[in-house]
Design a protein around this motif. Structure first.
Motif, short mmCIF file in Angstrom:
data_model
loop_
_atom_site.label_atom_id
_atom_site.label_comp_id
_atom_site.label_asym_id
_atom_site.label_seq_id
_atom_site.Cartn_x
_atom_site.Cartn_y
_atom_site.Cartn_z
N GLY A 61 0.82 -1.21 0.00
CA GLY A 61 0.00 0.00 0.00
C GLY A 61 0.85 1.26 0.00
O GLY A 61 0.50 2.25 -0.65
N ALA A 62 1.97 1.23 0.70
CA ALA A 62 2.87 2.40 0.73
C ALA A 62 3.40 2.70 -0.68
O ALA A 62 3.47 3.86 -1.09
N GLY A 63 3.76 1.65 -1.41
CA GLY A 63 4.23 1.84 -2.78
C GLY A 63 3.15 2.42 -3.69
O GLY A 63 3.40 3.35 -4.47
N TRP A 64 1.95 1.86 -3.57
CA TRP A 64 0.84 2.37 -4.38
C TRP A 64 0.51 3.82 -3.99
O TRP A 64 0.19 4.64 -4.85
N LEU A 65 0.57 4.14 -2.71
CA LEU A 65 0.26 5.49 -2.25
C LEU A 65 1.21 6.52 -2.87
O LEU A 65 0.78 7.59 -3.31
N VAL A 66 2.48 6.19 -2.92
CA VAL A 66 3.46 7.10 -3.53
C VAL A 66 3.13 7.32 -5.01
O VAL A 66 3.12 8.46 -5.49
N LEU A 67 2.83 6.24 -5.72
CA LEU A 67 2.52 6.35 -7.15
C LEU A 67 1.24 7.15 -7.39
O LEU A 67 1.20 8.05 -8.23
N ILE A 68 0.20 6.85 -6.64
CA ILE A 68 -1.09 7.54 -6.82
C ILE A 68 -0.99 9.00 -6.38
O ILE A 68 -1.52 9.89 -7.05
N ALA A 69 -0.30 9.26 -5.27
CA ALA A 69 -0.15 10.64 -4.80
C ALA A 69 0.63 11.47 -5.82
O ALA A 69 0.29 12.64 -6.07
N GLY A 70 1.67 10.88 -6.39
CA GLY A 70 2.45 11.60 -7.41
C GLY A 70 1.59 11.99 -8.61
O GLY A 70 1.67 13.12 -9.11
N GLN A 71 0.75 11.07 -9.05
CA GLN A 71 -0.14 11.38 -10.18
C GLN A 71 -1.19 12.42 -9.79
O GLN A 71 -1.52 13.31 -10.58
N LEU A 91 -4.28 7.47 -13.53
CA LEU A 91 -4.60 7.60 -12.11
C LEU A 91 -5.74 6.64 -11.74
O LEU A 91 -5.66 5.93 -10.73
N VAL A 92 -6.77 6.60 -12.55
CA VAL A 92 -7.90 5.69 -12.29
C VAL A 92 -7.44 4.24 -12.37
O VAL A 92 -7.77 3.42 -11.51
N LEU A 93 -6.63 3.91 -13.38
CA LEU A 93 -6.13 2.54 -13.52
C LEU A 93 -5.26 2.15 -12.33
O LEU A 93 -5.35 1.03 -11.81
N CYS A 94 -4.41 3.06 -11.88
CA CYS A 94 -3.57 2.77 -10.71
C CYS A 94 -4.43 2.52 -9.48
O CYS A 94 -4.14 1.61 -8.69
N CYS A 95 -5.49 3.29 -9.31
CA CYS A 95 -6.38 3.09 -8.15
C CYS A 95 -7.05 1.72 -8.22
O CYS A 95 -7.14 1.01 -7.22
N VAL A 96 -7.50 1.32 -9.41
CA VAL A 96 -8.15 0.02 -9.58
C VAL A 96 -7.16 -1.11 -9.35
O VAL A 96 -7.45 -2.06 -8.59
#
Length: 170
Positions: free
Chosen positions: A33-43, A61-66
């Motif tokens: 989740g920490a890795g995904w959070l960094v990626l999604i927050a950056g976008q 951004l939507v694809l990363c969230c899914v």
């Protein structure tokens, strides 16, 4: 079986008998989740800072969230079902992975060192990992997601067992 066959030849690859700690599920989910959070927050920051953001940025951004949601729902439980370990008087057995799975056996006579390690996130969850270094070119065996007290007891058990086995682990 003839007396000429070594004990290592009698060892068979089989599913190990013990699961890792259930706390490993939370550890794996938090770490991913920490890795995904960094990626999604950056976008999200990039989207908010641009007056006319390109449409592909919103799509990614939507694809990363899914994908993050699917990954966080599936991966920790799947890994928990796969990750197993067992120590017998003859060998250490491990099974790990989730997409790419690995089964390993290390005869006790080949063990050189046993290490207990725990990073900050593992400490938060009360977990540790054991690294069993052998004389194998395939590298060390790792058992991740063990309750810390169980990991320390296992390291002690492996140390006593390997000291009782004659030879130099080469």
């Amino acid at each position: 079986m003839s007396e000429a066959e070594s004990p290592a030849l009698r060892l068979r690859l089989r599913p190990p008998g013990h699961r890792v700690s259930r706390k490993a599920i939370g550890h794996w989910a938090t770490s991913a989740g920490a890795g995904w959070l960094v990626l999604i927050a950056g976008q999200a920051v990039a989207l908010s800072m641009v007056d006319d953001p390109p449409s592909w940025l919103s799509v990614t951004l939507v694809l990363c969230c899914v994908f993050a949601l699917l990954h966080l729902l599936v991966m920790p439980l799947w890994r928990y079902r796969v990750h197993r370990w067992e120590v017998t008087g003859e060998a250490v057995y491990t099974q790990s992975g989730w997409l790419k799975q690995e089964w390993r056996i290390a005869p006790i006579s080949r063990i050189q060192t046993v290490d207990v390690e725990r990073g900050p996130l593992e400490q938060l969850f009360g977990l540790s990992r054991i690294t069993v270094t052998t004389a194998s070119a395939a590298g060390a065996l790792r058992i991740s997601g063990l309750d810390h007290d169980r990991a320390v007891a296992l390291a002690d058990e492996l140390t006593r067992t390997t000291q009782a086995v004659p030879g130099d682990a080469t």
